[in-house]
Write a protein that holds these residues in place. Structure first.
Motif, PDB file in Angstrom:
ATOM      1  N   HIS A  37       0.833  -1.206   0.000  1.00 40.75           N
ATOM      2  CA  HIS A  37       0.000   0.000   0.000  1.00 40.75           C
ATOM      3  C   HIS A  37       0.863   1.249   0.000  1.00 40.75           C
ATOM      4  O   HIS A  37       2.072   1.184   0.034  1.00 40.75           O
ATOM      5  CB  HIS A  37      -0.996  -0.008   1.161  1.00 40.75           C
ATOM      6  CG  HIS A  37      -0.373   0.025   2.529  1.00 40.75           C
ATOM      7  ND1 HIS A  37       0.360  -1.009   3.046  1.00 40.75           N
ATOM      8  CD2 HIS A  37      -0.394   0.984   3.485  1.00 40.75           C
ATOM      9  CE1 HIS A  37       0.762  -0.690   4.271  1.00 40.75           C
ATOM     10  NE2 HIS A  37       0.333   0.505   4.561  1.00 40.75           N
ATOM     11  N   ASP A  74       1.392   3.773   2.151  1.00 40.51           N
ATOM     12  CA  ASP A  74       1.932   4.494   3.309  1.00 40.51           C
ATOM     13  C   ASP A  74       3.458   4.651   3.220  1.00 40.51           C
ATOM     14  O   ASP A  74       4.155   3.817   2.658  1.00 40.51           O
ATOM     15  CB  ASP A  74       1.543   3.794   4.613  1.00 40.51           C
ATOM     16  CG  ASP A  74       0.072   4.000   4.957  1.00 40.51           C
ATOM     17  OD1 ASP A  74      -0.566   4.873   4.339  1.00 40.51           O
ATOM     18  OD2 ASP A  74      -0.441   3.277   5.833  1.00 40.51           O
ATOM     19  N   ASP A 130       5.982   4.312   5.174  1.00 37.02           N
ATOM     20  CA  ASP A 130       6.938   3.297   5.655  1.00 37.02           C
ATOM     21  C   ASP A 130       6.939   2.045   4.770  1.00 37.02           C
ATOM     22  O   ASP A 130       7.652   1.090   5.033  1.00 37.02           O
ATOM     23  CB  ASP A 130       6.679   2.942   7.131  1.00 37.02           C
ATOM     24  CG  ASP A 130       5.230   2.622   7.428  1.00 37.02           C
ATOM     25  OD1 ASP A 130       4.339   3.110   6.712  1.00 37.02           O
ATOM     26  OD2 ASP A 130       4.974   1.870   8.393  1.00 37.02           O
ATOM     27  N   HIS A 131       6.148   2.082   3.707  1.00 30.84           N
ATOM     28  CA  HIS A 131       6.121   0.973   2.739  1.00 30.84           C
ATOM     29  C   HIS A 131       6.696   1.389   1.385  1.00 30.84           C
ATOM     30  O   HIS A 131       7.360   0.602   0.730  1.00 30.84           O
ATOM     31  CB  HIS A 131       4.689   0.456   2.585  1.00 30.84           C
ATOM     32  CG  HIS A 131       4.142  -0.041   3.892  1.00 30.84           C
ATOM     33  ND1 HIS A 131       4.034  -1.371   4.196  1.00 30.84           N
ATOM     34  CD2 HIS A 131       3.744   0.633   5.003  1.00 30.84           C
ATOM     35  CE1 HIS A 131       3.580  -1.499   5.438  1.00 30.84           C
ATOM     36  NE2 HIS A 131       3.387  -0.297   5.945  1.00 30.84           N
ATOM     37  N   LYS A 162      -2.501   9.712   4.205  1.00 34.00           N
ATOM     38  CA  LYS A 162      -2.228   9.908   5.635  1.00 34.00           C
ATOM     39  C   LYS A 162      -1.055  10.835   5.901  1.00 34.00           C
ATOM     40  O   LYS A 162      -0.478  10.828   6.981  1.00 34.00           O
ATOM     41  CB  LYS A 162      -1.966   8.556   6.308  1.00 34.00           C
ATOM     42  CG  LYS A 162      -3.148   7.633   6.233  1.00 34.00           C
ATOM     43  CD  LYS A 162      -2.820   6.270   6.783  1.00 34.00           C
ATOM     44  CE  LYS A 162      -3.705   5.230   6.159  1.00 34.00           C
ATOM     45  NZ  LYS A 162      -3.233   3.864   6.459  1.00 34.00           N
ATOM     46  N   HIS A 200      -7.349  -0.200   5.395  1.00 36.48           N
ATOM     47  CA  HIS A 200      -6.188   0.552   5.896  1.00 36.48           C
ATOM     48  C   HIS A 200      -5.815   1.642   4.894  1.00 36.48           C
ATOM     49  O   HIS A 200      -5.472   2.762   5.268  1.00 36.48           O
ATOM     50  CB  HIS A 200      -5.032  -0.421   6.133  1.00 36.48           C
ATOM     51  CG  HIS A 200      -3.806   0.204   6.691  1.00 36.48           C
ATOM     52  ND1 HIS A 200      -3.685   0.577   8.011  1.00 36.48           N
ATOM     53  CD2 HIS A 200      -2.632   0.549   6.104  1.00 36.48           C
ATOM     54  CE1 HIS A 200      -2.494   1.126   8.206  1.00 36.48           C
ATOM     55  NE2 HIS A 200      -1.834   1.113   7.058  1.00 36.48           N
ATOM     56  N   ASP A 237      -0.260  -4.079   6.421  1.00 34.84           N
ATOM     57  CA  ASP A 237      -0.811  -3.474   7.639  1.00 34.84           C
ATOM     58  C   ASP A 237      -2.276  -3.860   7.856  1.00 34.84           C
ATOM     59  O   ASP A 237      -2.986  -3.222   8.624  1.00 34.84           O
ATOM     60  CB  ASP A 237      -0.704  -1.947   7.572  1.00 34.84           C
ATOM     61  CG  ASP A 237       0.732  -1.470   7.744  1.00 34.84           C
ATOM     62  OD1 ASP A 237       1.631  -2.313   7.933  1.00 34.84           O
ATOM     63  OD2 ASP A 237       0.956  -0.242   7.684  1.00 34.84           O
TER      64      ASP A 237
HETATM   65 ZN   LIG Z   1       0.253   1.378   6.519  1.00 36.70          ZN
END
Ligand SMILES: [Zn+2]
Length: 236
Positions: free
Chosen positions: A68, A70, A72-73, A108, A156, A175
């Motif tokens: 996904h 985000d 940190d990915h 986010k 998520h 996640d």
């Molecule tokens: Zn995430």
């Protein structure tokens, strides 16, 4: 840590305000080395070291699957691509593709927070977004490392996917779930904008015989996985 033939869970430590560890997964066969998720911006050296620690030559990496959008990915994506002397295909679900490609802002992450985060990394690593070469949908089977099934698990993020590695019966959950205090738990509500959809996504996992779960946050979980997932969704 190698969990079966051709699959290892990596451990990347980072300090993003508070110390925490994330767990990308590495899969490989004779032709392909596939990295699932790329860590935070600025983690390239640590990632490379983690891959080689598993006995896999980093320069063989030829596919990256993003669970996904985000940070940190996807944060390590462009640094990996830039360091490679060959083409690395980037795969992600079609519903997170526009965010990963920078056509829509990450859901986010405010521009202010992103700027602050990127202050700490070299200027060359600050471009985060990148083209997705292959978009994925629910049910796709990728012919890598003995077969990986794509399971759309939105909630998520809109285009969140989990991946089922068929030979080892491992669910790479991204996640969609977390492991906390040794227990498999649902997604973190604080960073899961659509919990109802996220829990409905977990119900889909009953169709898979799962022996091991890898969560990006919390790492490996083994046990009666299917029963635990069912318990997580009951009454919700
Ligand atoms: Zn995430």
């Amino acid at each position: 840590m190698k969990i079966a033939n051709g699959i290892a869970v990596l451990e990347l430590e980072m300090n993003a305000g508070r110390q925490f560890v994330i767990h990308p997964t590495l899969l490989w066969d004779e032709e392909n080395v596939v990295l699932i998720d790329t860590g935070m911006p600025g983690q390239f050296a640590a990632l490379r070291e983690a891959v080689e620690k598993e006995g896999v030559v980093f320069d063989r990496l030829n596919r990256i699957i993003l669970t996904h959008q985000d940070i940190d990915h996807i944060g390590g994506l462009t640094a990996i691509l830039r360091a490679s002397d060959h083409k690395i295909d980037v795969l992600a679900h079609k519903d997170d593709q526009p965010y990963i490609e920078g056509k829509k802002p990450l859901i986010k992450m405010t521009p202010e927070r992103m700027a602050q985060l990127l202050q700490a990394v070299p200027e060359s690593d600050r471009k985060i977004t990148h083209k997705v070469d292959q978009t994925l949908v629910d049910g796709d089977v990728l012919p890598f490392a003995g077969g990986i099934t794509v399971i759309a698990t939105p909630g998520h993020t809109p285009g969140h996917i989990s991946l089922y590695h068929q030979p080892s019966k491992t669910l790479i959950a991204g996640d969609a779930m977390i492991v906390a205090d040794g227990q498999l738990s649902g997604p973190n509500p604080a960073v899961t904008p659509d919990m109802d959809t996220a829990l409905a996504s977990l119900r889909k996992l009953a169709a898979y015989d799962i022996e091991t779960v890898v969560c990006c946050h919390g790492g490996i979980y083994r046990g009666d996985v299917n029963a635990r997932i069912q318990a997580l969704t009951e009454g919700r």
